[in-house]
Design an enzyme around this catalytic site. Structure first.
Site, PDB file in Angstrom:
ATOM      1  N   SER A 222       2.579  -0.182   6.927  1.00 29.77           N
ATOM      2  CA  SER A 222       3.411   0.411   5.887  1.00 29.77           C
ATOM      3  C   SER A 222       2.745   1.682   5.358  1.00 29.77           C
ATOM      4  CB  SER A 222       3.668  -0.608   4.771  1.00 29.77           C
ATOM      5  OG  SER A 222       4.602  -0.113   3.838  1.00 29.77           O
ATOM      6  N   THR A 223       2.412   1.735   4.082  1.00 32.17           N
ATOM      7  CA  THR A 223       1.882   2.945   3.454  1.00 32.17           C
ATOM      8  C   THR A 223       0.636   3.444   4.176  1.00 32.17           C
ATOM      9  OG1 THR A 223       2.623   2.004   1.358  1.00 32.17           O
ATOM     10  CG2 THR A 223       1.234   3.967   1.253  1.00 32.17           C
TER      11      THR A 223
ATOM     12  N   ASP B  56       4.007  -8.212   2.773  1.00 31.60           N
ATOM     13  CA  ASP B  56       4.874  -8.456   3.925  1.00 31.60           C
ATOM     14  C   ASP B  56       4.037  -8.561   5.193  1.00 31.60           C
ATOM     15  OD1 ASP B  56       7.274  -8.779   5.330  1.00 31.60           O
ATOM     16  OD2 ASP B  56       7.406  -6.639   5.773  1.00 31.60           O
TER      17      ASP B  56
ATOM     18  N   MET C  28       1.178  -1.508   1.294  1.00 26.67           N
ATOM     19  CA  MET C  28       1.245  -2.125  -0.030  1.00 26.67           C
ATOM     20  C   MET C  28       2.032  -3.416   0.045  1.00 26.67           C
ATOM     21  SD  MET C  28       2.764  -0.410  -3.534  1.00 26.67           S
ATOM     22  CE  MET C  28       4.392  -0.184  -2.816  1.00 26.67           C
TER      23      MET C  28
ATOM     24  N   HIS D 182       7.404   0.167   7.758  1.00 28.15           N
ATOM     25  CA  HIS D 182       8.363   0.191   6.658  1.00 28.15           C
ATOM     26  C   HIS D 182       8.907   1.602   6.463  1.00 28.15           C
ATOM     27  CE1 HIS D 182       6.338  -3.580   4.749  1.00 28.15           C
ATOM     28  NE2 HIS D 182       7.290  -3.918   5.603  1.00 28.15           N
TER      29      HIS D 182
END
Length: 355
Positions: free
Chosen positions: A172-173, A294, A291, A198
């Protein structure tokens, strides 16, 4: 202590609403500017924790400013991009250049979006403020780009056969640069990779196209029924869940609608759980910078099914959220720095696949 943000956008209306939304979320906006050239003087007078930056602006575009910022005084940046084909491609460039996160502005209903406290802006700025910019990989100096006009060669021989091993990655991030570091060290003999990054719709297509242009691997935004092959990376499309399926001796992916899982669609947990069920001991699972949580439970399911699993270590994560949660659950057999993940994949893939 409140997070201090600075907003750069050529629209006075957008600046006003972004400032109000951030303030309502407990973030102090210490200033704003209509374009990056106006911003420099203000920034040097009072440097913020996070910069919220538009992509397309007069005099200096957001990408040029971002590169200047990262070269002179690295600061977490959240990009604002309109959901258009051009905006998606530009935002991919921004993320590759060092932006930590982004929000997408719709072309229609912009005012309603900007004043909606659930639009993700506050969360993106908070996440950016916690980012470890020292772990942000530098853009590759010499990309391994394919010659213009040439498509990747079709798989032949062993590549036409479904591999026993499947690699599942959740990120993700901070993921755009980090995943390139891993994939750049893999070649066409590597096991097929299924991945959730994401991102909203359209952005994953731009991500896949960009990676496909600079890597030796074939990188595609996944379509329903696509096969998992050696040397191929299938990225879950934004706004859709992706699951692994087995058809006889072949692995393929199923792309479908569904509710948000852990506030995400696509969700890493959805992918990982399907990999645990369909590939079991033949799978490798990796959870990377991001972050939230998940993928943590899905990685635990994979480990319990006999898969080999790893989490990116804290020092090399831009945001040590998802890997930290997976480690807490005991989902990761190994904790590996970013630069070691490609080697981990090669080492694990070289082991005889369990029967």
């Amino acid at each position: 202590m409140a997070i201090r943000a600075f907003v750069i956008d050529d629209s006075a209306v957008v600046r006003k609403h972004l400032t109000e939304t951030l303030a309502a979320g407990g973030i102090q906006v210490i200033g704003s500017a209509a374009d990056p050239l106006f911003a420099w003087t203000k920034l040097n007078a009072d440097w913020p924790d996070v910069v919220v930056l538009d992509v397309e602006m007069p005099r200096m575009d957001g990408i040029s400013f971002l590169r200047k910022l990262m070269a002179e005084r690295p600061t977490p940046v959240v990009m604002c991009s309109t959901l258009t084909e051009r905006g998606c491609e530009t935002t991919m460039q921004a993320l590759a250049a060092g932006a930590v996160a982004f929000i997408t502005k719709p072309k229609a209903g912009l005012k309603d979006f900007l004043t909606d406290r659930s639009n993700g802006l506050v969360e993106a700025v908070r996440s950016a403020a916690r980012a470890n910019l020292r772990a942000m990989p530098r853009p590759a100096a010499t990309p391994v780009a394919r010659a213009a006009g040439l498509s990747p060669p079709p798989p032949s021989g062993a590549l036409a056969e479904t591999t026993d091993r499947v690699v599942a990655i959740g990120i993700s991030t901070g993921g755009v640069q980090s995943i390139e570091v891993v994939l750049r060290e893999l070649d066409r003999t590597s096991p097929g990779i299924v991945m959730v990054q994401h991102m909203p719709e359209r952005f994953t297509a731009s991500l896949a196209a960009r990676l496909n242009s600079v890597l030796d691997l074939e990188v595609l935004e996944a379509r329903d029924g696509d096969r998992v092959l050696n040397g191929r990376v299938l990225i879950a499309p934004g706004g859709k869940h992706m699951q692994l399926r087995r058809s006889g001796a072949q692995y393929l992916v199923e792309v479908k609608d569904g509710p948000l899982i852990n506030h995400h669609r696509p969700s890493v947990d959805v992918l990982f759980r399907s990999v645990a069920q369909c590939a079991g001991r033949n799978a490798l699972g990796i959870i990377m910078t991001g972050m939230g949580d998940d993928g943590a439970r899905g990685l635990r399911d994979m480990r319990e099914a006999g898969a080999l699993t790893a989490a990116q270590d804290e020092a090399s994560c831009v945001v040590f959220g998802m890997p930290a949660e997976a480690i807490k659950l005991g989902a990761a057999m190994d904790v590996v720095p970013l630069q070691g993940l490609a080697g981990w994949i090669r080492q694990c893939a070289a082991r005889p696949a369990p029967r």
